[in-house]
Design an enzyme around this catalytic site. Structure first.
Site, PDB file in Angstrom:
ATOM      1  N   CYS A  40      -4.449 -61.021  65.333  1.00  0.00           N
ATOM      2  CA  CYS A  40      -5.883 -60.245  65.925  1.00  0.00           C
ATOM      3  C   CYS A  40      -5.572 -58.744  66.043  1.00  0.00           C
ATOM      4  O   CYS A  40      -6.313 -58.293  65.455  1.00  0.00           O
ATOM      5  CB  CYS A  40      -5.264 -60.689  66.907  1.00  0.00           C
ATOM      6  SG  CYS A  40      -6.254 -62.962  67.182  1.00  0.00           S
ATOM      7  N   GLU A  90      -0.755 -66.990  70.084  1.00  0.00           N
ATOM      8  CA  GLU A  90       0.151 -68.106  69.866  1.00  0.00           C
ATOM      9  C   GLU A  90       1.594 -67.906  70.189  1.00  0.00           C
ATOM     10  O   GLU A  90       2.254 -67.139  70.478  1.00  0.00           O
ATOM     11  CB  GLU A  90       0.090 -67.046  68.041  1.00  0.00           C
ATOM     12  CG  GLU A  90      -1.237 -67.313  66.922  1.00  0.00           C
ATOM     13  CD  GLU A  90      -0.740 -66.421  65.321  1.00  0.00           C
ATOM     14  OE1 GLU A  90       0.086 -66.303  65.381  1.00  0.00           O
ATOM     15  OE2 GLU A  90      -1.884 -66.504  65.037  1.00  0.00           O
ATOM     16  N   PHE A 141       2.581 -56.187  78.680  1.00  0.00           N
ATOM     17  CA  PHE A 141       2.129 -54.818  77.911  1.00  0.00           C
ATOM     18  C   PHE A 141       2.892 -53.651  77.736  1.00  0.00           C
ATOM     19  O   PHE A 141       2.419 -52.283  77.210  1.00  0.00           O
ATOM     20  CB  PHE A 141       1.191 -55.021  77.329  1.00  0.00           C
ATOM     21  CG  PHE A 141       0.155 -56.911  76.238  1.00  0.00           C
ATOM     22  CD1 PHE A 141       0.316 -56.828  74.303  1.00  0.00           C
ATOM     23  CD2 PHE A 141       0.125 -57.539  77.765  1.00  0.00           C
ATOM     24  CE1 PHE A 141      -0.010 -58.157  74.606  1.00  0.00           C
ATOM     25  CE2 PHE A 141       0.024 -58.933  76.310  1.00  0.00           C
ATOM     26  CZ  PHE A 141       0.003 -58.786  75.917  1.00  0.00           C
TER      27      PHE A 141
END
Ligand code: NAD
Length: 446
Positions: A270, A165, A259
């Site tokens: 998610c 997204e 990350f």
């Protein structure tokens, strides 16, 4: 005179039916239509349908409104409510419906089962049905075996979605990889052809492996986030700087820098549900997946710790303090509030007696019913007015670009607690702020 049953019509892969107009279904449909396919988008939610029919996207995704308008005008995308209409002549049906968590953390497959039954029933001769929703390992094989239609049952293919997204359209135009799983290799090849964008690395495998690629990917990224957040705590205890540590670790190509940003942990529709669902699957099969439980615990703790950080920055307690929260969406670029860190943090702060105001460039409408009693202000300067502390929860570029001297004049105190390490602490200290972040030394006014 009744028309001939559409299910028997011949079909072409040029025509695609996408079931579910959420973040995945809508962007997939728009992306395929932009690519020249004839797409029918099926949705059951009346409010979403209404907006789509008016040519308006029911979700916020950069660039989506423009492409949606273009493909609707060009007639490449049609919004439909009836599966027979959606599947007429369609060579490929894509189910992109939700798989929300149950209270026990398992994936609720009812939307998928229903959409699959509808698509199977309405599919023409030679059509393929694709599951794009994230489903636990073994689901596609089980559903394929359990379908009732008899001769001519369309093959079932699992094609997990990896779009993010905030950059969904770009991810569809340039996918980093494609994973396609199923027993019918020809059907898998057709699905790979549909989503491939010239040279996309493609892995064709069995459906259960494809399902595990999706869960494994999200879980691994969640582990990376929780790992760096634990390391950030060690940085705070030892005086090291988490940004430098993450840069050094991430420079190793075996690890990568992605990350490894310390902050408030993962949220969204998610990661939280997929990590829990995989942990559930592992527990069902016997040995537990201990690392996943640790990632979940660290993630929950990270939000609580942050509230403690805000309290100590305010001298020990937040009660009666005015706190301006910048950022509600679970990440920048979206209005998605599912499992957003802001929800927990604002609730904790309010429960502790703080007076909270909040702002976000796009998520206020979705956030308001989730956080009753919290003053939501579209203007960030109005939000910070009178605040004892300004707290960053989502790292929107809009917040980096604020006039921080003006913010300081409007707030009652120059204190920023940055949960995303997205502001320049030295610059804020130069402007007279105390700046507190995650895994880094606090900055005090020059
Ligand atoms: P969502 O809840 O935003 O959208 C699902 C849509 O499907 C809703 O609009 C719902 O009304 C519609 N729907 C449900 N049943 C239907 C039916 N029978 N016919 C027509 N429409 C129907 O979900 P989402 O975020 O788009 O996610 C969809 C799936 O993709 C989930 O399994 C999710 O885990 C996975 N996924 C999501 C993302 C993401 O970033 N959101 C990324 C990768 C994978």
């Amino acid at each position: 005179m009744p028309s001939a049953p559409l299910a028997l019509s011949t079909c072409s892969d040029q025509t695609v039916c996408v079931i579910g107009a959420g973040y995945v279904g809508l962007t997939t449909a728009v992306g395929l239509a932009e690519d020249g396919r004839q797409v029918r988008l099926l949705e059951i939610d009346e409010a979403r349908l209404q907006l789509l029919r008016e040519g308006r996207a029911p979700i916020h995704e950069p660039g989506l409104d423009e492409v949606l308008t273009r493909v609707l005008r060009a007639g490449h995308l049609e919004v439909v409510q009836d599966i027979t209409e959606g599947m007429a002549g369609a060579g490929i049906a894509i189910t992109a419906v939700g798989t929300p968590p149950t209270v026990d953390g398992e994936a609720d497959l009812r939307q998928v089962e229903r959409a699959l039954a509808q698509a199977t029933e309405a599919a023409g001769e030679g059509a393929v049905v694709v599951i794009k929703s994230t489903v636990p390992p073994g689901t596609t094989a089980r559903l394929a075996a359990g379908r009732r239609r008899g001769h001519g049952t369309p093959p079932l293919v699992m094609c997990p979605e990896f779009l993010r997204e905030g950059t969904a359209l770009e991810d569809l135009r340039r996918p980093a990889r494609l994973v396609v799983g199923g027993d019918d290799r020809q059907a898998c090849a057709r699905v790979a052809e549909l989503f491939s964008r010239g040279g996309t690395p493609t892995h064709i495998t069995d459906s259960t492996s494809a399902e595990l690629v999706k869960y494994g990917s999200n879980s691994f990224l969640a582990l990376k986030i929780s790992f760096i957040n634990e390391l950030a705590q060690l940085c705070e205890a030892t005086g090291a700087d988490i940004e430098s540590v993450a840069d050094g670790i991430g420079a190793d190509p075996r690890i990568g820098r992605g990350f490894l940003n310390a902050g408030l942990g993962y949220g969204g529709s998610c990661f939280p549900k997929d990590v829990r669902a995989l942990e559930n699957v592992a527990a069902y099969h016997g040995p537990s997946f201990w690392m996943l439980q640790a990632a979940i615990d660290v993630n929950a703790q990270q939000r609580r710790r942050f509230v403690g950080k805000v309290a100590s920055a305010l001298g020990g307690a937040v009660e009666d303090s005015r706190i301006a929260v910048l950022g509600l969406a679970f990440k920048p670029g979206t209005d998605d509030m599912r499992q957003a860190a802001s929800i927990d943090i604002i609730r904790y702060l309010a429960d502790l007696g703080a007076v909270v105001t909040a702002t976000d460039p796009v998520a206020i409408e979705r956030a308001t019913p989730l956080l009753p009693g919290i003053a939501m202000l579209a203007d960030p300067y109005a939000c910070v007015t009178g605040a004892d502390a300004v707290v960053i929860v989502t790292e929107w570029a809009e917040f980096r670009g604020l006039d921080w001297d003006r913010v300081g004049r409007l707030a009652s105190r120059r204190l920023v607690v940055d949960g995303r390490n997205c502001l320049d602490g030295r610059e804020l200290a130069r402007l007279g702020y105390t700046y507190v972040s995650v895994g880094r030394r606090s900055q005090t006014p020059d």
